[in-house]
Write a protein that holds these residues in place. Structure first.
Motif, PDB file in Angstrom:
ATOM      1  N   GLU A 124     -84.553   5.766  37.323  1.00  0.00           N
ATOM      2  CA  GLU A 124     -85.916   5.710  37.860  1.00  0.00           C
ATOM      3  C   GLU A 124     -85.886   5.452  39.357  1.00  0.00           C
ATOM      4  O   GLU A 124     -86.669   6.031  40.127  1.00  0.00           O
ATOM      5  CB  GLU A 124     -86.707   4.622  37.144  1.00  0.00           C
ATOM      6  N   THR A 125     -84.991   4.573  39.778  1.00  0.00           N
ATOM      7  CA  THR A 125     -84.837   4.311  41.215  1.00  0.00           C
ATOM      8  C   THR A 125     -84.391   5.575  41.940  1.00  0.00           C
ATOM      9  O   THR A 125     -84.911   5.910  43.022  1.00  0.00           O
ATOM     10  CB  THR A 125     -83.823   3.179  41.429  1.00  0.00           C
ATOM     11  N   THR A 126     -83.442   6.281  41.344  1.00  0.00           N
ATOM     12  CA  THR A 126     -82.944   7.517  41.955  1.00  0.00           C
ATOM     13  C   THR A 126     -84.060   8.546  42.095  1.00  0.00           C
ATOM     14  O   THR A 126     -84.175   9.223  43.122  1.00  0.00           O
ATOM     15  CB  THR A 126     -81.794   8.087  41.108  1.00  0.00           C
ATOM     16  N   LEU A 127     -84.868   8.677  41.064  1.00  0.00           N
ATOM     17  CA  LEU A 127     -85.974   9.640  41.114  1.00  0.00           C
ATOM     18  C   LEU A 127     -86.920   9.322  42.273  1.00  0.00           C
ATOM     19  O   LEU A 127     -87.319  10.225  43.034  1.00  0.00           O
ATOM     20  CB  LEU A 127     -86.735   9.629  39.789  1.00  0.00           C
ATOM     21  N   GLN A 128     -87.271   8.081  42.393  1.00  0.00           N
ATOM     22  CA  GLN A 128     -88.201   7.710  43.460  1.00  0.00           C
ATOM     23  C   GLN A 128     -87.575   7.955  44.829  1.00  0.00           C
ATOM     24  O   GLN A 128     -88.265   8.371  45.765  1.00  0.00           O
ATOM     25  CB  GLN A 128     -88.602   6.238  43.298  1.00  0.00           C
ATOM     26  N   CYS A 137     -85.458  14.280  38.152  1.00  0.00           N
ATOM     27  CA  CYS A 137     -84.516  14.204  39.274  1.00  0.00           C
ATOM     28  C   CYS A 137     -83.903  15.579  39.548  1.00  0.00           C
ATOM     29  O   CYS A 137     -83.752  15.995  40.707  1.00  0.00           O
ATOM     30  CB  CYS A 137     -83.415  13.193  38.979  1.00  0.00           C
ATOM     31  N   LEU A 138     -83.511  16.254  38.472  1.00  0.00           N
ATOM     32  CA  LEU A 138     -82.927  17.583  38.622  1.00  0.00           C
ATOM     33  C   LEU A 138     -83.921  18.539  39.267  1.00  0.00           C
ATOM     34  O   LEU A 138     -83.566  19.349  40.142  1.00  0.00           O
ATOM     35  CB  LEU A 138     -82.516  18.098  37.241  1.00  0.00           C
ATOM     36  N   TYR A 139     -85.158  18.432  38.860  1.00  0.00           N
ATOM     37  CA  TYR A 139     -86.231  19.256  39.431  1.00  0.00           C
ATOM     38  C   TYR A 139     -86.343  19.024  40.943  1.00  0.00           C
ATOM     39  O   TYR A 139     -86.379  19.980  41.739  1.00  0.00           O
ATOM     40  CB  TYR A 139     -87.535  18.896  38.724  1.00  0.00           C
ATOM     41  N   VAL A 140     -86.349  17.767  41.340  1.00  0.00           N
ATOM     42  CA  VAL A 140     -86.479  17.436  42.764  1.00  0.00           C
ATOM     43  C   VAL A 140     -85.232  17.869  43.520  1.00  0.00           C
ATOM     44  O   VAL A 140     -85.305  18.411  44.634  1.00  0.00           O
ATOM     45  CB  VAL A 140     -86.743  15.926  42.933  1.00  0.00           C
ATOM     46  N   LEU A 141     -84.051  17.644  42.940  1.00  0.00           N
ATOM     47  CA  LEU A 141     -82.803  18.011  43.607  1.00  0.00           C
ATOM     48  C   LEU A 141     -82.728  19.518  43.887  1.00  0.00           C
ATOM     49  O   LEU A 141     -82.282  19.941  44.959  1.00  0.00           O
ATOM     50  CB  LEU A 141     -81.616  17.590  42.751  1.00  0.00           C
ATOM     51  N   THR A 177     -74.267  23.114  56.248  1.00  0.00           N
ATOM     52  CA  THR A 177     -73.265  22.455  55.395  1.00  0.00           C
ATOM     53  C   THR A 177     -73.956  21.448  54.501  1.00  0.00           C
ATOM     54  O   THR A 177     -74.427  20.417  54.960  1.00  0.00           O
ATOM     55  CB  THR A 177     -72.201  21.752  56.258  1.00  0.00           C
ATOM     56  N   HIS A 178     -74.005  21.783  53.265  1.00  0.00           N
ATOM     57  CA  HIS A 178     -74.562  20.844  52.280  1.00  0.00           C
ATOM     58  C   HIS A 178     -74.002  21.190  50.919  1.00  0.00           C
ATOM     59  O   HIS A 178     -73.660  22.336  50.648  1.00  0.00           O
ATOM     60  CB  HIS A 178     -76.088  20.935  52.239  1.00  0.00           C
ATOM     61  N   ASN A 179     -73.858  20.194  50.088  1.00  0.00           N
ATOM     62  CA  ASN A 179     -73.347  20.389  48.727  1.00  0.00           C
ATOM     63  C   ASN A 179     -73.943  19.314  47.835  1.00  0.00           C
ATOM     64  O   ASN A 179     -73.549  18.157  47.876  1.00  0.00           O
ATOM     65  CB  ASN A 179     -71.817  20.311  48.706  1.00  0.00           C
ATOM     66  N   LEU A 180     -74.928  19.720  47.045  1.00  0.00           N
ATOM     67  CA  LEU A 180     -75.596  18.784  46.122  1.00  0.00           C
ATOM     68  C   LEU A 180     -75.076  18.919  44.703  1.00  0.00           C
ATOM     69  O   LEU A 180     -75.686  18.400  43.765  1.00  0.00           O
ATOM     70  CB  LEU A 180     -77.110  19.032  46.130  1.00  0.00           C
ATOM     71  N   ALA A 181     -73.941  19.616  44.543  1.00  0.00           N
ATOM     72  CA  ALA A 181     -73.445  19.889  43.194  1.00  0.00           C
ATOM     73  C   ALA A 181     -73.114  18.609  42.441  1.00  0.00           C
ATOM     74  O   ALA A 181     -73.364  18.496  41.239  1.00  0.00           O
ATOM     75  CB  ALA A 181     -72.207  20.797  43.265  1.00  0.00           C
ATOM     76  N   VAL A 182     -72.531  17.639  43.123  1.00  0.00           N
ATOM     77  CA  VAL A 182     -72.148  16.394  42.453  1.00  0.00           C
ATOM     78  C   VAL A 182     -73.385  15.666  41.944  1.00  0.00           C
ATOM     79  O   VAL A 182     -73.433  15.193  40.806  1.00  0.00           O
ATOM     80  CB  VAL A 182     -71.336  15.506  43.418  1.00  0.00           C
ATOM     81  N   LEU A 183     -74.417  15.590  42.781  1.00  0.00           N
ATOM     82  CA  LEU A 183     -75.656  14.935  42.367  1.00  0.00           C
ATOM     83  C   LEU A 183     -76.273  15.650  41.184  1.00  0.00           C
ATOM     84  O   LEU A 183     -76.690  15.027  40.197  1.00  0.00           O
ATOM     85  CB  LEU A 183     -76.655  14.888  43.534  1.00  0.00           C
ATOM     86  N   ILE A 184     -76.312  16.983  41.276  1.00  0.00           N
ATOM     87  CA  ILE A 184     -76.908  17.768  40.192  1.00  0.00           C
ATOM     88  C   ILE A 184     -76.104  17.597  38.901  1.00  0.00           C
ATOM     89  O   ILE A 184     -76.668  17.456  37.809  1.00  0.00           O
ATOM     90  CB  ILE A 184     -76.989  19.240  40.600  1.00  0.00           C
TER      91      ILE A 184
END
Length: 1643
Positions: free
Chosen positions: A948-952, A997-1001, A969-976
């Motif tokens: 929940e904290t991560t989502l906010q 969270c996935l939606y926002v990411l 240069t960006h890589n959000l694969a780990v977060l996703i």
């Protein structure tokens, strides 16, 4: 009557059997009643008939039936005819008067049935009852009872008829002895008397107005005599109480003179019935009836009985009030009070005097009873009590100091009653009001304000809370009464005394109500008239008291609003300027309170509002003297309210406001000193209040405040310094630490109030320095850890206030140089907090402080440790539940939940501030890296908090990110990837939050790629629809969700991030949440399926997958990973297969599953198996060394890896397709590999026979168990375990034989045998595959192939498949192999051709037989086993030839066998004889003289070997001789030889030779000399037995020789040979020779 259909239905219902629980009985009753509503009379008559006809009906059922009838009559009386009614009355009377097999319940129901019918048919019912109630008849209980009840219901009908009934009653009374019957007569007499009085009361409506009371005087007078004089003295308790009650009822119908005479006896008798400790309602009822009659008739006897009556009645009321909950006692109490009410008008003085005298007692029970009576009398007979008002007030005044709450409650009740009757205007009324106020001021328990339970002041136990609430309500009632002159201005005297604090809400409410009355009445006088009321408090005191009381939001039963309203009402009396502010502000404050009545308001915010109003008021007053006086009152209030921390704290704030506006420096200094000296530093509210007050004061007196704080610190530190050991042991009880805490708070509030003289330089030098000096505890130069909570919170609050003040517009561009230092302090405080429970606000406050500090310049870069500390401090906390609360009962669950929520909010604000400091992708990744460990926690509540904290944070990041250009240069694969794992979390909260969270990411990802903010992506929006499937939580829905997520990611993820995403998902396979691991496997599979073709580094991916598989335990996840690898294999077959072969052997279960998974796609499966077979061939074809030596070929894989892989693919369900496709290749390749693994060698028989020959140097290594095992299991899979002939392999131990090097060929032959019947369609290809092996350099492989071919020729299927030529040709070539084992197996196989290819054997016989002879000739001396096998094969071939076969090869075979007849080896001789026997079967050859000559020449040899040392040879010779008999041209000889086949006993050899020689000489004389001569070669035989046999046979033949023979030269020569044998080295030979010579006497 009921109709026939109805009657049939009723009969069916009646026959329904009952159950033990009564459910069926209830259903039957309901059914009868329902039918009764349709046809009441019919059903009733049926029931009557049923009861009459079933005399033995169970009582329970009979009673139930009567109940139904009674209810039907009651509900349908108007539909009942008179005849039916009479019948029912008769039935009821019969059932009611039964004396046997009945119960009271049954008779009672019958009685009720009669009464219900009598409701409309009264006369019929009365007549029936009267018929059963006659003189000299035994009275029936229920008859009497029914008469009484009938009289009660039908007064006008029954009373005129009662005279004869009463006569009957009187005639029966003397004879009654049973208590039950006595009771019913008493009851009936009472009912009769009441009915008569009711009749007479309504005489005008009565049918017979001539009925008078005196009409019944005699009957009731006689009844009185019997009851009082006879029944009462018998002391039967139930009867006695019934008699007393009845006497009270019938006294109205007794003549006055008799009653007057009886009262002196009657009243004492009734009073004597009272027990000392218990009340009796029936006795009191009887007494009331007697008293009512006596008072009504003005009896003079009451004067003599009054004292006794008062004493007994008072005792009864005292007993009754002691049991207020008891219903019976309540009835008794009412009846006793009625007695008092009857007596008071006639005896007012005596009654009041008696009651007031009782109030002097110390017994609470007596007080309660007395007050109850007084209250009742004041209410019910006020005119008679009015003359005693002063005496009553004086007497009750004695109880105002009572300690018992029940007495107090009753006293309050009587005070209200007196107020209603104008008692309180008299002297003593003020004390009554004060008593009420004092009860309203009783202590309030903790959390009591929230309790709205009803109270009861008449209960056995009355609590202070109940009493207080009762008095509060009572005060409202008193205020509503017209007694304003009593309450006003008396109530003002209760405002300021501290002891009445808890009653202040009530007092203020009453005063407001009274003031409103005065205003409505148009009064213009001042409310606070001090001249007329010197006891009233002054205006400053009233203002101080009410203002302070109005600050208490949550205390004092809601005194805040009443105090504020009263203050508003008294505004002009406080100061002329006050209304200008109060009339504007107070309504706003009151509205604020009302609007937030259901909410928990913050005390500090409310106090701030009140202080603001005070500031505005004081600014208007501008009177220094008035301010000084108010300051004094406030200081006085500090002393009077020393133990009230909230009120004191507010007083300090008010003092600060007053001092801020004060211009007298001395007053300010003196007041500040007194504030600091009176504060209790361990009370948080006081400490906060004084700090706020000091801050207010510092706005205009900064230097004075700072100097005073320094002086105070020095003074207190020197006075209250603690020892080192005290500080180390416990800081909670050290006063100096509390003082330091207060001083730190003061400095914080000074900064917060932002005085004009406070510059940034002074903040660093005078504020921060002093704050840290006070916080750091040092003893002898050593810094001591701070454990005191208040000191920690004070520091945190001060730092927060410093940071916020520095952000204000007063100090623009200010760089906070000590930012890092203060953040370090905050981090230490957070780290020191325990993680097992959240009990304090240190974390929350420290987070807020850090958030505020981060906003200041310069930027703080070293934040990783700070983040980890903050996250760990919150996420390590356990979940709040009942067990956790029990460990810390001092903090309620609600409080802890609020504290926890606030702490999480503060943490979130801190993290948001960190994000704001670095909004790049790296900044987002940095924060997420710290969150990652908590998102994967094993605790549900921790994951929920973290996600929940991560989502906010992500939403905040997306909202704040203003990037419009593409981020390179960006890589959000780990977060996703981590979010994907949580989309199927066991916790529904985590699942739903993760998908968000996935939606926002993904939108952040699109934003980085340059997509505009307002543009929606279709694929990402699909996640919202996916979220709906998360609610179910079952496997099917989670599978679908994961699949959909994988599809979305496959379309949204950039190609360069795909590998990172996959490796993140791989780590998720070991997720401790099964659903997370499952989701990772599903998404991985979808990604590989859809994007696998573009992936690189496939071996690395497979290696990673295999590594993760080691920790996976769930089967479904393993299957999904296998599917992923299979998909990779389909897309990257050339790369995948070699990489799989490099894994350690034996393969683990996961690699096995990988190989097995390759079977799912047919093309991949075939390709994979071919690849493995090619590698397997390379392993045993390309090297002359052992298979398990060093392998150097094109594909240098581990030797066992290939067979292991092949084993896993073939021995797995689903391999059927690839087996069908590649069956021959698989079988042949694996078979040869098995041969190489086993390393087949010569059987032990071979080595034992050729002792003169050394081994040929064959590899003697042990077979490789693993490779052998895998190969065998593959072959088993090809054959199909346990199916058909394949089962023989197990039964005969074929698989075990294959694994033994010396018996490997036997197992192969069994395998070939099974294959012949199971795998016929594949045999041609298998033979093609194996034929080249016969030329292989490896002997073991040639042995295996030869054994297989050899056995195949044993089966006819080879002929059908036309494989005979190939197999025979191959085996003939094997006869020249340098391996004796191969030769032996080839010979064996060629022999099998005679069985498997018998129809075509003639084609090959001319090649095979000479070849066999050649083998025999070559090996007869060196390899007996091979020779014997060759002979056995010849026998098989000969058996397969037709009897008419005439080829010359047979003659050659006979010739070829003759040398072997005398071979040294028994088996060879026996085999040679067997071949000879086979040759004898060709009848057509008998025409060939050459053939027959060779046959006849073997006769001597056969006869001699009949006594061979070998049993096997003897047996073979006997069989051949038996076959030879028909070929000899002598009937006797033929018969004689054939007898050998018939005899089973041991042969008498010499005798048999004697007979044989005689027959030969007689029937075959022309060949006798030939046979004598044929014995000669055997004289030199190496076998002793043959020499002996030859001597014996020759002597018998010579004895029977033709007459001319003895003289012939041949005979002489024969004799010489015999003589030579006499020198044989074996004695037995010599003996046999001597015996033979003896037979030759004629020579």
């Amino acid at each position: 009557m009921a109709s026939s259909k109805m009657e049939a239905l009723l009969n069916s219902i009646m026959e329904v059997p009952l159950d033990e629980y009564g459910l069926v009985k209830g259903a039957v009753s309901e059914s009868l009643q329902e039918l009764g509503h349709v046809d009441p009379e019919g059903v009733l008559m049926f029931c009557r008939k049923y009861v009459n006809h079933h005399k033995r009906l169970l009582l329970e059922r009979r009673t139930a039936l009567l109940k139904v009838m009674a209810q039907l009559v009651k509900d349908n009386i108007d539909d009942l005819g008179r005849m039916a009614a009479k019948k029912l009355i008769t039935l009821a009377s019969i059932e009611m008067t039964k004396s046997k097999d009945v119960s009271d319940e049954h008779q009672e129901v019958a009685s009720q049935l009669l009464l219900n019918v009598g409701h409309l048919f009264t006369k019929e019912a009365f007549d029936e009852l009267l018929s059963m109630f006659q003189p000299k008849m035994c009275p029936f209980f229920f008859v009497v009872l029914a008469l009484a009840n009938l009289c009660k219901e039908h007064v006008h009908f029954m009373v005129p008829l009662l005279k004869p009934v009463l006569h009957t009653v009187l005639s029966m009374l003397p004879a009654v002895t049973e208590e039950k019957t006595k009771w019913v007569f008493c009851f009936a007499l009472g009912i009769f008397s009441e009915s008569i009085l009711a009749y007479l009361f309504d005489i005008e409506e009565a049918p017979d107005p001539t009925v008078k009371k005196n009409l019944f005087f005699q009957e009731f007078s006689d009844a009185y005599d019997i009851l009082f004089d006879v029944w009462l003295p018998q002391n039967e308790h139930n009867v006695s109480t019934a008699v007393i009650e009845t006497l009270g009822q019938i006294t109205h119908l007794i003549p006055f003179d008799k009653l007057e005479n009886e009262l002196p006896r009657l009243i004492p008798a009734i009073l004597s019935m009272y027990q000392e400790t218990a009340s009796d309602f029936c006795v009191t009822q009887g007494l009331y009836g007697v008293l009512h009659t006596a008072v009504e008739r003005n009896s003079e006897e009451l004067v003599l009985q009054i004292d006794s009556l008062l004493v007994n009645l008072h005792n009864q009321i005292c007993i009754a009030v002691e049991q207020p909950i008891n219903t019976y006692s309540q009835k008794q109490q009412k009846e006793v009070l009625c007695c008092f009410k009857l007596l008071t008008p006639s005896f007012t003085y005596q009654t009041v005097e008696f009651l007031l005298r009782k109030l002097e007692s110390t017994n609470n029970q007596i007080h309660l009873g007395t007050l109850t009576v007084l209250d009742h009398l004041i209410n019910m007979v006020p005119l008679y009590m009015a003359s005693q008002k002063n005496q009553i007030l004086a007497g009750i005044k004695l109880l105002v100091l009572a300690s018992d709450n029940r007495v107090k409650g009753k006293l309050g009740q009587i005070i209200y009653t007196m107020a209603r009757h104008s008692y309180l205007h008299l002297e003593g009324g003020k004390e009554m009001v004060e008593f009420i106020i004092r009860q309203c001021a009783l202590p309030i328990t903790e959390n009591e304000d929230n309790i709205e339970e009803p109270y009861n002041i008449t209960a056995d136990v009355v609590t202070d809370r109940d009493l207080r609430r009762w008095c509060e309500d009572l005060m409202k009632l008193l205020t509503a009464l017209p007694i304003d002159s009593v309450l006003w201005p008396l109530l003002f005297e209760f405002i300021t005394p501290v002891r009445y604090t808890n009653a202040l809400a009530t007092v203020c409410s009453s005063l407001v109500l009274l003031a409103m009355k005065k205003i409505e009445a148009g009064s213009t006088e001042s409310f606070l008239s001090y001249k007329e009321n010197p006891n009233m408090p002054g205006n400053h005191a009233v203002l101080t008291r009410l203002l302070i009381m109005s600050s208490s939001l949550h205390q004092g039963k809601g005194r805040c609003t009443p105090a504020l309203i009263l203050l508003q009402v008294l505004g002009i009396d406080i100061h002329l300027a006050a209304p200008q502010v109060w009339e504007r502000e107070f309504p706003t404050l009151l509205d604020y309170l009302q609007e937030n009545a259901e909410k928990t308001l913050l005390q500090s915010q409310w106090e701030e509002k009140l202080v603001n109003v005070l500031f505005q008021t004081l600014e208007l007053i501008e009177d220094e003297d008035w301010l000084s006086q108010l300051g004094k009152e406030l200081l006085n209030h500090l002393h009077s309210h020393y133990n009230f921390p909230q009120e004191k704290g507010f007083v300090y704030k008010c003092l600060g406001a007053v001092l801020q506006l004060s211009r007298r420096e001395e007053v300010v200094k003196r007041s500040l000193q007194e504030m600091l000296q009176t504060v209790r530093h361990n009370e948080a509210l006081e400490k906060e209040g004084v700090a706020t007050g000091v801050g207010y004061c510092a706005v205009t007196h900064l230097d004075t405040v700072l100097n005073l704080l320094k002086e105070f610190a020095k003074l207190n530190i020197f006075k209250k310094t603690a020892s080192y050991f005290q500080i180390i042991k416990d800081q909670e009880d050290i006063e100096i630490i509390k003082v330091k805490s207060t001083l730190i708070s003061c400095y914080g509030h000074i900064v917060l109030c932002s005085p004009k003289d406070l510059t940034p330089s002074r903040i660093d030098t005078e504020i921060i320095e002093n704050v840290l000096n006070h916080y750091n505890i040092k003893i002898l130069g050593m810094k001591i850890e701070v454990r005191d909570l208040t000191l920690k919170l004070s520091l945190i609050q001060a730092v927060t206030q410093l940071a916020r003040a520095s952000q204000s517009g007063e100090m623009p561009g200010y760089s906070f140089s000590r930012k890092a230092e203060l953040l370090a302090y905050m981090q230490e405080l957070i780290k020191a907090e325990p993680t097992d429970a959240l009990l304090t606000s240190v974390r929350k406050s420290a987070f807020d402080a850090c958030t505020s500090l981060l906003k200041l310049q310069p930027q703080f870069s070293e934040n990783q440790q700070l983040i980890q500390t903050c996250l760990s401090s919150v996420f390590h906390l356990p979940q709040l539940d009942a067990s956790a609360i029990n460990e810390h009962p001092n903090v309620s669950l609600a409080e802890r939940q609020v504290l926890f929520s606030d702490t999480v909010v503060s943490l979130l604000n801190f993290l948001k501030q960190l994000l704001l400091s670095d909004m790049s992708p790296a900044g987002l990744q940095s924060v997420f890296t710290n969150m990652e460990i908590w998102i994967q926690s094993r605790k549900d509540h921790t994951r929920e908090m973290a996600i929940e904290t991560t989502l906010q944070l992500l939403v905040f990041y997306l909202e704040q990110n203003g990037t419009k250009d593409k981020v390179p240069t960006h890589n959000l694969a780990v977060l996703i990837g981590h979010m994907v794992l949580r989309c199927t979390d066991p916790s529904c909260v985590v699942r739903e939050t993760a998908i968000e969270c996935l939606y926002v990411l993904l939108y952040i990802q699109l934003r980085f790629e340059g997509q505009p903010e307002n543009l929606k992506d279709v694929e990402v929006e699909h996640l919202k629809a996916i979220k709906e499937g998360l609610h179910h939580g079952n496997c099917q829905s989670l599978f679908q969700v994961s699949t959909d997520i994988g599809k979305v990611l496959s379309k949204c993820m950039p190609q360069h991030q795909l590998l990172s995403l996959l490796f993140t998902l791989f780590l998720g396979f070991a997720d401790d949440k099964a659903n997370g691991a499952y989701a990772a496997s599903i998404v991985t599979n979808v990604l590989i399926t859809k994007c696998g073709g573009s992936l690189t580094e496939v071996p690395v991916i497979i290696k990673a997958l295999h590594k993760e598989l080691q920790s996976i335990t769930q089967v479904h996840i393993i299957q999904m990973v296998m599917r992923s690898i299979c998909n990779l294999a389909c897309q990257h077959v050339p790369v995948v297969l070699p990489s799989l072969l490099w894994y350690p052997v034996p393969f683990d279960d996961y690699i096995k599953e990988v190989w097995a998974s390759l079977l799912k796609t047919s093309s991949v499966a075939v390709h994979s198996v071919k690849y493995l077979l090619d590698n397997l061939k390379l392993l045993y074809e390309s090297s002359k060394e052992s298979l398990f030596g060093q392998v150097t070929n094109a594909e240098p894989h581990q030797p066992q890896a290939v067979i292991c892989a092949l084993h896993q693919m073939i021995c797995t369900r689903g391999s059927k397709g690839v087996i069908e496709t590649l069956y021959p290749q698989i079988f042949s390749t694996v078979l040869i590999h098995l041969s190489s693994s086993v390393q087949a060698r010569l059987p032990q028989d071979f080595f034992r026979i050729q002792i003169d020959r050394k081994p040929s140097g064959m590899n003697q290594k042990q077979c490789n168990a693993t490779a052998c095992h895998y190969s065998i299991e593959i072959l088993q899979a090809l054959l199909g375990e346990g199916e058909g002939n394949a089962a023989e392999m197990f039964q005969k131990g074929g698989w075990d034989l294959i694994k033994q090097p010396d018996k490997h060929h036997e197992g192969i032959m069994l395998l070939a045998s099974a294959m012949a019947s199971i795998s016929a369609p594949h045999l041609i290809s298998i033979v093609e595959q194996l034929t080249p092996v016969l030329a292989n350099i490896h002997e073991s492989q040639r042995i295996t192939a030869t054994a297989y071919f050899a056995e195949m020729l044993h089966h006819s299927v080879v002929s059908e498949l036309m494989l005979t030529d190939t197999l025979v040709g191959s085996l003939l070539r094997c006869l020249i192999d340098d391996s004796p084992v191969v030769q032996w197996l080839a010979v064996k196989g060629l022999g099998n051709a005679g069985i498997g290819a018998s129809q075509k054997v003639e084609k090959y016989v001319t090649k095979m037989l000479p070849a066999m002879v050649s083998v025999m000739d070559q090996n007869s001396k060196v390899n007996t086993v091979l020779t014997v096998e060759a002979m056995a094969s010849v026998s098989k071939i000969l058996d397969s030839l037709q009897h008419d076969y005439t080829d010359s090869i047979l003659i050659d075979m006979v010739k070829a066998m003759e040398p072997f007849f005398e071979n040294r080896q028994d088996k060879v001789r026996a085999a040679a004889f067997s071949v000879l026997g086979k040759l004898l079967r060709f009848g057509s050859m008998q025409q060939n003289p050459a053939y027959m000559e060779h046959v006849y020449s073997s006769l001597t040899c056969l006869l001699l070997h009949l006594n061979d040392k070998s049993e096997e040879v003897r047996k073979a010779s006997r069989q051949v001789l038996t076959l030879l008999g028909p070929l000899i041209p002598s009937q006797r000889m033929c018969k004689h030889l054939q007898e050998l086949g018939l005899e089973e006993d041991a042969l008498d050899y010499e005798n048999y030779l004697r007979v044989t020689s005689r027959h030969m000489a007689e029937d075959w004389s022309d060949r006798t000399i030939y046979y004598i001569r044929s014995c000669t070669p055997f004289f030199s035989s190496i076998q002793t037995e043959l020499r002996e046999n030859a001597v014996t046979f020759a002597s018998f033949l010579m004895q029977n020789a033709p007459p001319g023979y003895p003289k012939s030269p041949a005979a002489n020569q024969m004799c010489k040979e015999l003589i030579n044998l006499l020198s044989d080295h074996v004695p037995s030979v010599r003996i046999k020779t001597l015996a033979g010579i003896q037979r030759l006497y004629m020579y």
